[in-house]
Every structure is written in structure tokens, then in C-alpha cells.
Design a protein around this motif. Structure first.
Motif, PDB file in Angstrom:
ATOM      1  N   UNK A   5      -4.367   6.451 -12.159  1.00 11.89           N
ATOM      2  CA  UNK A   5      -4.022   7.141 -10.911  1.00 11.89           C
ATOM      3  C   UNK A   5      -2.524   6.995 -10.686  1.00 11.89           C
ATOM      4  N   UNK A   6      -1.904   8.095 -10.287  1.00 11.54           N
ATOM      5  CA  UNK A   6      -0.454   8.105 -10.058  1.00 11.54           C
ATOM      6  C   UNK A   6      -0.194   8.395  -8.593  1.00 11.54           C
ATOM      7  N   UNK A   7       0.576   7.539  -7.959  1.00 14.20           N
ATOM      8  CA  UNK A   7       0.978   7.777  -6.563  1.00 14.20           C
ATOM      9  C   UNK A   7       2.378   8.369  -6.574  1.00 14.20           C
ATOM     10  N   UNK A   8       2.528   9.584  -6.056  1.00 15.27           N
ATOM     11  CA  UNK A   8       3.839  10.233  -6.001  1.00 15.27           C
ATOM     12  C   UNK A   8       3.940  11.347  -7.029  1.00 15.27           C
ATOM     13  N   UNK A  63      -9.553   3.602 -10.013  1.00  9.03           N
ATOM     14  CA  UNK A  63      -8.598   3.572 -11.136  1.00  9.03           C
ATOM     15  C   UNK A  63      -8.702   2.267 -11.924  1.00  9.03           C
ATOM     16  N   UNK A  64      -8.353   2.346 -13.209  1.00 11.38           N
ATOM     17  CA  UNK A  64      -8.172   1.125 -14.016  1.00 11.38           C
ATOM     18  C   UNK A  64      -6.740   0.618 -13.866  1.00 11.38           C
ATOM     19  N   UNK A  65      -5.820   1.567 -13.662  1.00 16.38           N
ATOM     20  CA  UNK A  65      -4.407   1.215 -13.477  1.00 16.38           C
ATOM     21  C   UNK A  65      -3.758   2.267 -12.577  1.00 16.38           C
ATOM     22  N   UNK A  66      -2.824   1.818 -11.743  1.00 20.33           N
ATOM     23  CA  UNK A  66      -2.104   2.741 -10.841  1.00 20.33           C
ATOM     24  C   UNK A  66      -0.615   2.680 -11.145  1.00 20.33           C
ATOM     25  N   UNK A  67      -0.003   3.863 -11.328  1.00 21.14           N
ATOM     26  CA  UNK A  67       1.460   3.930 -11.450  1.00 21.14           C
ATOM     27  C   UNK A  67       1.994   4.369 -10.084  1.00 21.14           C
ATOM     28  N   UNK A  68       2.795   3.498  -9.483  1.00 22.87           N
ATOM     29  CA  UNK A  68       3.353   3.775  -8.155  1.00 22.87           C
ATOM     30  C   UNK A  68       4.802   4.221  -8.304  1.00 22.87           C
ATOM     31  N   UNK A  69       5.133   5.390  -7.761  1.00 26.01           N
ATOM     32  CA  UNK A  69       6.525   5.860  -7.795  1.00 26.01           C
ATOM     33  C   UNK A  69       7.408   4.902  -6.997  1.00 26.01           C
ATOM     34  N   UNK A  70       8.680   4.721  -7.448  1.00 30.59           N
ATOM     35  CA  UNK A  70       9.527   3.690  -6.832  1.00 30.59           C
ATOM     36  C   UNK A  70       9.811   3.900  -5.346  1.00 30.59           C
ATOM     37  N   UNK A  71       9.704   5.147  -4.871  1.00 29.85           N
ATOM     38  CA  UNK A  71      10.010   5.408  -3.466  1.00 29.85           C
ATOM     39  C   UNK A  71       8.929   4.946  -2.492  1.00 29.85           C
ATOM     40  N   UNK A  72       7.759   4.584  -3.006  1.00 31.58           N
ATOM     41  CA  UNK A  72       6.641   4.203  -2.121  1.00 31.58           C
ATOM     42  C   UNK A  72       6.677   2.693  -1.883  1.00 31.58           C
TER      43      UNK A  72
END
Length: 444
Positions: A5-8, A63-72
Motif C-alpha cells: 500500500x502506498x500513501x501519497x 497491507x504487508x508493507x506500506x510506503x509512506x510519501x515523505x510529506x505525510x
């Protein structure tokens, strides 16, 4: 199939989605705001599921892994729920690094990192290396790993990206300097912010290198407290060093292993003492990467510089207009004022991030003839410098600021936009502020 899952849904998010898809993940991208039409099109073309203006918790928390964008920020409720669910949260760089064997050169610091990153890239590219540029600037690193096969990457990395990195191990790391910035994201703890920057070296081995500013006391002090295995390469413009970069009158010298390099600072395309340091850091990398000395010299003298960073716009009636909109903190403005050699009309102001203007006092007394305040709240600037300069004016738009500056400036003066503040009160971002300045100057 593992779920990513990707945030941003910006550059780093979409780039990570493309790499994740290529690597066989079930990918879902979620953005609490709007996703730009251009990115929507790319996600659809690649068959990647996405949402905007919301976060569907059932999707995200499976999700198994989340990539969080740096702005969050970590304070965001969705991020806290992910952490409570014990789902690993990684940065784009951390996610992408296992999928490339390229040599990584990573650059962090409070100021100068964009200039140093672009200059390093310029030196290596001109030296004939097959090199990519990414991180905080240019195309997403993950996207490049997915679609291009570079031999090495020059990455500008922020403290936010390093916070969510655990195995990231650059072959060459640079810390340009440290000054209090983004403290709102670190509970106003300067130590926490510094610790984030030093994550750049935590996995380095004896075969790796850490290049750093030996004139920065905070940096040197922190370095003495941590355990890094990397070979240290310092640089200084104030003292002699047995190894690394030094300044001897007007000659920049570097000594690495048994290799020596020198250049007259008059031949550097970038002006100002801080840029000598940026050049030392970039040259150290070029030497470690075995670039020919003649190529390094040529590249240092023909580098174009960075937009919005001490960018010379125009000379009108013998007055030089300089755009330093990227100076969003006091430390960056210190460098700008320090490099002024003529009487200066200084345009300053914006959203104050807890600024302490006292360190600028000596420079303002020496170099600044007038201050133009461009911000919604200019109280602190007026309190700090009201008794120091003869002319202090408040304006409400960039056009007014530039016209006022033109009226005040005389032949041989410089008009400097170096705000020392964030731009969100009157502008979209510092680029928008810089572009408006350039447009207003061109319309004089």
C-alpha cells in the motif's frame, strides 16, 4: 501475493507503485488529497488500483508493507493506525534499494543538499558514468529502478526519507551541514532531527565513505558520539586537514588516499564560501569515482547552478537582481547575505518556522541598506532589524516588493530575495515565489 500500500500519489508514490507492480506485489495507492491527472493516467495505464480524497482503512490495513510519501507526517491518524497494526512503514528509497545493484551516492543536510546533489551528478555525468539523479529532486528513484538500469545514482535524501529507512546503505554519503529545520516534525527536538540525518551512515561499512563539513560544530560533535564504520572524509574552509578538502587562500585543495586535486576558486561557476564547500563535497565523490581531474575542473567551472538558489535574474540600470527563494530558513539566508559584495536591498519574510534572526545581525549591519518585508506577519523581522537599517517597508505582493526595491536601489546595488521563511502565506511554494519574483523583475 504480498500487498503493497502506498500513501501519497505524487512522484515518489507513483514511482513506487510502478516498481511494486513490476516486482509482483498487489499494489494499492491511497491519497488523502487529489492525485494529479497526469499521475492518474499513469496509474490506470499500469493497471494499478488507487483512490483519492480518502483513505479506505480496510484496504490499507490489509497491507504487508506500506510506503509512506515523505510529506505525510507520523502524526496523521492513518499512519498511527498502520503502526498500531504492526505493518512495516518504509520510505521510497528503502523500498527500492533491494531491486538495484547500482552504486549509491546519497546526500543530506539542512542546506546546500540540492546544489551539492546536482553538482555531483554533473561531475559524474560529464565524467562518462551512466548515472541517475533522484530522491528529493528529479524523477522518482523507485521509478528509475523499475525502468532504467543506471550504474550509479546520486540521491538527495531528506530526514523524512531517512526516518523510514532501515537497510539503506549508500557507498558514499554526504552530510552538508546541520541547522534547526522542520523541527515541527520532530517535536521541536533538535537532537531527534540530527539523529535522523545521521541514519544515512548507520549501515555503512569500512568500504564506504562519509563526507562531511568539519566546520560544523554540531555535526562534528554528533559524529564523535555515533558508531560509523565508514571512512571519514572531512572538508573545511577554516582549518588545515590531513585528509579531505581545504581552502588555502584562493585555492581549493583535496587530498584523498594518495590522490591530490586543486583548483583556483575564481574558476568555480558557483560564488560564495558555502559553494566552495558544496564543490569540495562533490569533488570528493568525483575523485572516489575515479573521474579525470581535467573533467572535474571543466565541470566545476561550467555548472549552471540551481534555480531559486542565489540565481542571478537580471541586471537593470546596473542593479543586480538575485532570486534565492529556496532560502526557507535563517541559515540559508545567512549564506546568501554572506556572499553579497555590494550594498543590498533585502526582500524577506513569509511563514516563520520559529526563526531566530540574531545570527544575521552582523551581516545585516554590514551589507543591508534596506529591508522589504513580504509576509502576512512581519512583526519579528521588524522587531529584529527596525533599528539596524535606515529603510524598512512592508508590502503585500511580490510585484510591490520588486517595484519598491527598484525605487530604493541605486547603481551598483543588489536586490536579493532571500526570505528565510516558508512561502505558504502568499505563494503555493518556494518555486512559485521565485518564479513570481523573476516575472516581476522582467516586467520592470
Amino acid at each position: 501475493m504480498k500487498k503493497l500500500v502506498i500513501l501519497g500519489g505524487g512522484e515518489s508514490g507513483v514511482g513506487t507503485a510502478i516498481l511494486g507492480k513490476k516486482q509482483g506485489f498487489d499494489v494499492f495507492l491511497s491519497d488523502g488529497g487529489a492525485v494529479k491527472p497526469h499521475y492518474q493516467e499513469i496509474l490506470n495505464l499500469n493497471g494499478i488500483r488507487w483512490e483519492q480524497q480518502q483513505h479506505t482503512e480496510a484496504e490499507i490495513l490489509s497491507a504487508h508493507v506500506v510506503m509512506k510519501s515523505p510529506g505525510i507526517p507520523d502524526k496523521a491518524s492513518i499512519v498511527q493506525k498502520i503502526r498500531e497494526s504492526k505493518i512495516p512503514v518504509v520510505s521510497e528509497i528503502e523500498f527500492a534499494i533491494p531491486y538495484t545493484n547500482a552504486t549509491i551516492i546519497a546526500i543530506t543536510g539542512s542546506n546546500g543538499k540540492t546544489t551539492t546533489t546536482l553538482l555531483t551528478y554533473h561531475l559524474l555525468k560529464n565524467g562518462g558514468l551512466h548515472v541517475g539523479l533522484g530522491g528529493n529532486i528529479g524523477k522518482s528513484f523507485a521509478w528509475q529502478v523499475a525502468e532504467q538500469d543506471f550504474d550509479c545514482y546520486v540521491l538527495e535524501v531528506s530526514s523524512f526519507q531517512l526516518d523510514d529507512s532501515y537497510t539503506f546503505k549508500p557507498h558514499i554519503a554526504i552530510i552538508t551541514n546541520l541547522s534547526p529545520d522542520h523541527l515541527d516534525r520532530y517535536n521541536y527536538q533538535y537532537e531527534s532531527y540530527i539523529a535522523s540525518k545521521f541514519r544515512i551512515t548507520m549501515n555503512q561499512s569500512e568500504n564506504d565513505y562519509l563526507i562531511y563539513d568539519a566546520d560544523d560544530e554540531t555535526l562534528v560533535q554528533f559524529l564523535s558520539k555515533i558508531d560509523t564504520k565508514a571512512t571519514k572524509i572531512p572538508f573545511s574552509i577554516t582549518k588545515p586537514l590531513p585528509v579531505g578538502g581545504t581552502l588555502n587562500e584562493n585555492t581549493m585543495k583535496l587530498k584523498l588516499n594518495d590522490d591530490n586535486f586543486s583548483i583556483d576558486t575564481a574558476h568555480l561557476a558557483l560564488e560564495g564560501k558555502h559553494n566552495v564547500k558544496n564543490a569540495m563535497a562533490a569533488t570528493s565523490v568525483a575523485m572516489l569515482m575515479k573521474i579525470r581531474k581535467e573533467t572535474i575542473r571543466e565541470s566545476l567551472s561550467n555548472f549552471q547552478g540551481v534555480e531559486h538558489r542565489l540565481e542571478k535574474v537580471l541586471k537593470i540600470q546596473n542593479v543586480q537582481y538575485i532570486n534565492d527563494s529556496k532560502a526557507t530558513n535563517v541559515n540559508a539566508t545567512f549564506f546568501a547575505l554572506d556572499s553579497m559584495t555590494t550594498p543590498t536591498v533585502w526582500i524577506v519574510g513569509g511563514v516563520d518556522k520559529g526563526n531566530d534572526y540574531t545570527e544575521l545581525m552582523a551581516l545585516v549591519r554590514e551589507k543591508v541598506k534596506a529591508i522589504i518585508c513580504l509576509g502576512v506577519d512581519n512583526r519579528k523581522i521588524i522587531d529584529a532589524f527596525g533599528n539596524v537599517v535606515d529603510v524598512m517597508v512592508e508590502v503585500g505582493s511580490m510585484q510591490d516588493a520588486v517595484r519598491t526595491a527598484q525605487r530604493i536601489a541605486e547603481k551598483g546595488d543588489t536586490v536579493l530575495l532571500s526570505p528565510a521563511c516558508a512561502s505558504f502565506d502568499l505563494f503555493e511554494n518556494y518555486e512559485d515565489r521565485g518564479r513570481q519574483f523573476k516575472l516581476a523583475v522582467q516586467n520592470l
